[in-house]
Design an enzyme around this catalytic site. Structure first.
Site, PDB file in Angstrom:
ATOM      1  N   ASP A 285       0.876  -1.174   0.000  1.00 29.89           N
ATOM      2  CA  ASP A 285       0.000   0.000   0.000  1.00 29.89           C
ATOM      3  C   ASP A 285       0.919   1.231   0.000  1.00 29.89           C
ATOM      4  OD1 ASP A 285      -2.146   1.781   0.255  1.00 29.89           O
ATOM      5  OD2 ASP A 285      -2.437   1.402   2.399  1.00 29.89           O
TER       6      ASP A 285
ATOM      7  N   CYS B 279      -4.245  -2.207  -2.694  1.00 27.33           N
ATOM      8  CA  CYS B 279      -5.616  -1.709  -2.549  1.00 27.33           C
ATOM      9  C   CYS B 279      -5.913  -0.558  -3.503  1.00 27.33           C
ATOM     10  CB  CYS B 279      -5.872  -1.284  -1.110  1.00 27.33           C
ATOM     11  SG  CYS B 279      -4.731  -0.010  -0.537  1.00 27.33           S
TER      12      CYS B 279
HETATM   13  N1   CP Z   1      -8.847   1.305  -2.024  1.00 29.22           N
HETATM   14  C1   CP Z   1      -9.609   2.394  -1.750  1.00 29.22           C
HETATM   15  O1   CP Z   1     -10.230   2.502  -0.693  1.00 29.22           O
HETATM   16  O2   CP Z   1      -9.633   3.321  -2.744  1.00 29.22           O
HETATM   17  P1   CP Z   1     -10.319   4.767  -2.646  1.00 29.22           P
HETATM   18  O3   CP Z   1      -9.522   5.554  -1.636  1.00 29.22           O
HETATM   19  O4   CP Z   1     -10.222   5.330  -4.037  1.00 29.22           O
HETATM   20  O5   CP Z   1     -11.738   4.584  -2.192  1.00 29.22           O
HETATM   21  N1  NVA Z   2      -3.582   3.551   3.523  1.00 28.96           N
HETATM   22  C1  NVA Z   2      -4.232   4.342   2.513  1.00 28.96           C
HETATM   23  C2  NVA Z   2      -5.311   3.540   1.851  1.00 28.96           C
HETATM   24  C3  NVA Z   2      -6.061   4.248   0.767  1.00 28.96           C
HETATM   25  C4  NVA Z   2      -7.163   3.395   0.191  1.00 28.96           C
HETATM   26  C5  NVA Z   2      -4.801   5.616   3.137  1.00 28.96           C
HETATM   27  O1  NVA Z   2      -5.324   5.549   4.256  1.00 28.96           O
HETATM   28  O2  NVA Z   2      -4.705   6.679   2.518  1.00 28.96           O
END
Ligand code: CP
Ligand code: NVA
Length: 294
Positions: A213, A253
């Site tokens: 991530d 993700c």
């Molecule tokens: N993976 C995810 O939650 O993407 P968004 O921040 O675009 O919703």
């Molecule tokens: N760890 C990231 C995930 C985004 C879907 C955030 O919190 O920005």
């Protein structure tokens, strides 16, 4: 029943949600209209693409009415207190789903609202993402081993507890000082094998799934430069991904930053499953709504 985090749930409920998401994916027509007459609030205090669209489309396809709200229009913390917003939304909505900075805001809303509260991402957990990820892992191989490489963040917390609940051995590689909250490691260890390390190669060696991530999550932008330096050796590139099993899949993700946590070729690899994960967000959110409201 609220859905604030993977860690708040039994392994049985998590497995039930993953199984239901698989059923929804294989035969969406069977579930069409099941939530007719229900209204689902989708509240965002941070940007979103996947969560915003999958939750609105998911609610619509089940026959529910989605009400999308951004905090720019509601003004939690400025125009009104979080508890007052919760009390008001509770009078209109059957589910209050929220993306917040502070996990405590979800707990504050849940404390005053009778309607179930769903976490669409907080600083602590991202449980709807985890259900989609667990479905993606099960589609590859049930019980597949998992290496999470990068920041010990919200996505990491939900994923490692959920994966351990699903029977996956888990390894987590983070730089020193960026480890996940010990509470989630301890909980995951009650369900299965969890190894933590500061060496990405040790984590990835021979595993079935490699997950990463972003290094800087939403809300931590002021730390971005310091994080790029700290995570320098944690890019999932072809060399690192090549140390996983020969048929290993790559997971993220999204949104992804090519050249930081993942290289362009790994993102585009034939064994990259990142867009299947994104699709599975739709099926996963429908499963969460059906589980809560049916
Ligand atoms: N993976 C995810 O939650 O993407 P968004 O921040 O675009 O919703
Ligand atoms: N760890 C990231 C995930 C985004 C879907 C955030 O919190 O920005």
């Amino acid at each position: 029943m609220d859905f604030l985090g993977i860690a708040d749930n039994s392994p049985e409920r998590i497995r039930r949600l993953v199984d239901l998401a698989a059923d929804v994916k294989s035969d969406p027509g069977r579930f069409a209209g099941r939530l007719s007459g229900k209204s689902v609030g989708l509240f965002f205090m941070k940007p979103s693409t996947r969560t915003r669209v999958s939750s609105e489309v998911g609610a619509f396809e089940l026959g529910a009415h989605p009400v999308v709200l951004r905090n720019e229009e509601v003004g939690i913390g400025g125009r009104e207190t979080v508890e007052d917003v919760g009390r008001v939304l509770d009078r209109y909505l059957d589910v209050i789903a929220m993306r917040v900075f502070e996990h405590g805001h979800l707990e504050s809303i849940a404390a005053v609202a009778e309607a179930p509260v769903v976490n669409l991402l907080s600083d602590t957990e991202h449980p709807c993402q985890a259900i989609a990820d667990l479905l993606t892992i099960a589609e590859h191989r049930p019980g597949a081993s998992l290496a999470y490489v990068g920041d010990g963040n919200n996505v990491c917390h939900s994923l490692v507890v959920g994966a351990a609940m699903m029977g996956s051995p888990v390894r987590i590689a983070t730089p020193a000082g960026y480890e996940p909250d010990e509470r989630f490691i301890a909980m995951a260890r009650t369900f299965g094998e969890v190894v933590t390390t500061n060496d990405p190669a040790e984590a990835v060696d021979g595993v079935d799934c490699v997950y990463t991530d972003v290094w800087t999550s939403m809300g931590s932008e002021a730390e971005a430069a310091q994080r790029v330096a700290a995570f320098e050796l944690f890019t999932v590139d072809e060399r690192l991904f090549g140390q996983a099993a020969d048929d290993a899949i790559f997971m993220h993700c999204l949104p992804a930053h090519r050249g930081e946590e993942v290289s362009g070729p790994v993102m585009e690899h034939t064994r990259s499953r990142v867009f299947d994960q994104a699709e599975n967000r739709l099926h996963a959110f429908k499963a969460v709504l059906l589980d809560i409201l049916s």
